[in-house]
Design an enzyme around this catalytic site. Sequence first.
Site: not given
Ligand code: DQA
Length: 151
Positions: A11-12, A19, A24, A76, A79, A82, A89, A100, A102, A109, A113
């Site tokens: 998401p996002n 953003r 980022y 990635n 959110a 977390h 699963d 993984e 980020h 942060r 997180r």
């Molecule tokens: C993120 C870190 C997460 O805590 C956050 O919610 C994101 C982006 C990162 O790429 O740094 O959406 O995964």
Amino acid sequence: MAKTVYVLNGPNLNLLGTREPKTYGRATLKDVEKLCREAARRHDFEVKFEQSNHEGEIVDSIHAAGAGGAVGIVINAGAYTHTSVAIRDAIAAVDVPVIEVHISNVFARESFRHHSHIAPVAKASLCGFGVDGYALAIDGLAALIGARRKD
Ligand code: DQA
């Protein structure tokens, strides 16, 4: 047979570029896709690049990677990292190595997180390299599975 790496974005991340650029950066998701395709090419991998704001769709993509015999998943989960036991699963349910990623250094942060549901079921995790982390994850995946590097 083509070796496919799934690059899954949660998401996002569709808003990358605009953003919270201090956190980022200015690269867009399209830029990230390009970066991933370049990194994957070095290892003769095909890329399936996806983004979803919906938890169940990400679960479906993980299942598809498993069913399709993907060589790996770079995720990635934003959110959902977390919060999502369902994504954790799904990763545990498929026999595909997961890296993984980020963009930001999540440990520098907010404390919410600092916990990842994904890390315990991932082969490796990396954070804080900006969007270059995606390419590093693909290189790392290739090293883990012993793929040949072209350059
Ligand atoms: C993120 C870190 C997460 O805590 C956050 O919610 C994101 C982006 C990162 O790429 O740094 O959406 O995964």
